[in-house]
Design a protein around this motif. Structure first.
Motif, PDB file in Angstrom:
ATOM      1  N   MET A   1       0.844  -1.185   0.000  1.00  0.00           N
ATOM      2  CA  MET A   1       0.000   0.000   0.000  1.00  0.00           C
ATOM      3  C   MET A   1       0.879   1.234   0.000  1.00  0.00           C
ATOM      4  O   MET A   1       1.783   1.362   0.803  1.00  0.00           O
ATOM      5  N   THR A 107      -2.514  -2.100  10.556  1.00  0.00           N
ATOM      6  CA  THR A 107      -2.726  -3.410   9.936  1.00  0.00           C
ATOM      7  C   THR A 107      -3.214  -3.321   8.487  1.00  0.00           C
ATOM      8  O   THR A 107      -3.639  -4.321   7.923  1.00  0.00           O
ATOM      9  N   ARG A 108      -3.098  -2.170   7.858  1.00  0.00           N
ATOM     10  CA  ARG A 108      -3.558  -2.035   6.470  1.00  0.00           C
ATOM     11  C   ARG A 108      -2.774  -2.890   5.489  1.00  0.00           C
ATOM     12  O   ARG A 108      -3.267  -3.153   4.390  1.00  0.00           O
ATOM     13  N   ASN A 111      -3.304  -7.938   3.566  1.00  0.00           N
ATOM     14  CA  ASN A 111      -4.127  -8.200   2.390  1.00  0.00           C
ATOM     15  C   ASN A 111      -3.494  -9.388   1.665  1.00  0.00           C
ATOM     16  O   ASN A 111      -2.661  -9.206   0.786  1.00  0.00           O
ATOM     17  N   THR A 113      -2.219 -12.137  -0.696  1.00  0.00           N
ATOM     18  CA  THR A 113      -2.204 -12.309  -2.153  1.00  0.00           C
ATOM     19  C   THR A 113      -2.069 -13.783  -2.519  1.00  0.00           C
ATOM     20  O   THR A 113      -2.086 -14.128  -3.694  1.00  0.00           O
ATOM     21  N   VAL A 131      -6.542 -14.262  -6.158  1.00  0.00           N
ATOM     22  CA  VAL A 131      -5.352 -14.552  -5.355  1.00  0.00           C
ATOM     23  C   VAL A 131      -4.805 -15.915  -5.758  1.00  0.00           C
ATOM     24  O   VAL A 131      -5.532 -16.771  -6.257  1.00  0.00           O
TER      25      VAL A 131
END
Length: 138
Positions: A1, A107-108, A111, A113, A131
């Motif tokens: 991110m 904690t962003r 995600n 993959t 994914v």
């Protein structure tokens, strides 16, 4: 991110072990093996793959290990006070840390993959589209 700023601080539940993640993880994986289900008390466990030199830990940790199906050793570091797992590692590859990223203050980055060990996945959980999926360990 791109909007996540490093370093990101992290800690166990009681704060006895703290750390700083200095760089983004190489990848974030959801593991569905039975051992990770036990660890997380949920359908899977999340792991952020990071280089050992991109993370700095402070505080005393205990170690636990078990043999993996591959024959490697799956070792874990955890807080001796609250028992919170902070990371896993293979003693033969100490330069690779398998961080438990829910211990991060931001904690962003969580995600996944890739999803691994889907051969042991709970039937009710649906893996998101787009994914990578692996029956066991890639």
């Amino acid at each position: 991110m791109s909007d996540v700023e490093y370093p990101i601080k992290g800690a166990c539940q009681c704060g006895g072990v703290t750390y700083e993640l200095l760089a983004p993880p190489a990848m974030v994986v959801a593991c569905h093996c039975r051992e990770c289900q036990k660890l997380s008390t949920s359908a899977f466990s999340i792991t952020a793959m990071v280089d050992a030199d991109s993370i700095r830990f402070s505080g005393e940790m205990q170690e636990w290990s078990r043999p993996a199906e591959s024959g490697n050793i799956s070792a874990a570091k955890f807080c001796p006070c609250c028992g919170n797992r902070l990371y896993h590692f293979n003693p033969d590859e100490p330069e690779k840390i398998k961080l438990k990223p829910s211990t991060l203050s931001d904690t962003r980055i969580i995600n996944p993959t890739a999803h691994v060990w889907v051969s042991e996945k709970q039937d009710w959980y649906q893996i998101p589209e787009g994914v990578k999926v692996f029956e066991k360990q890639p």
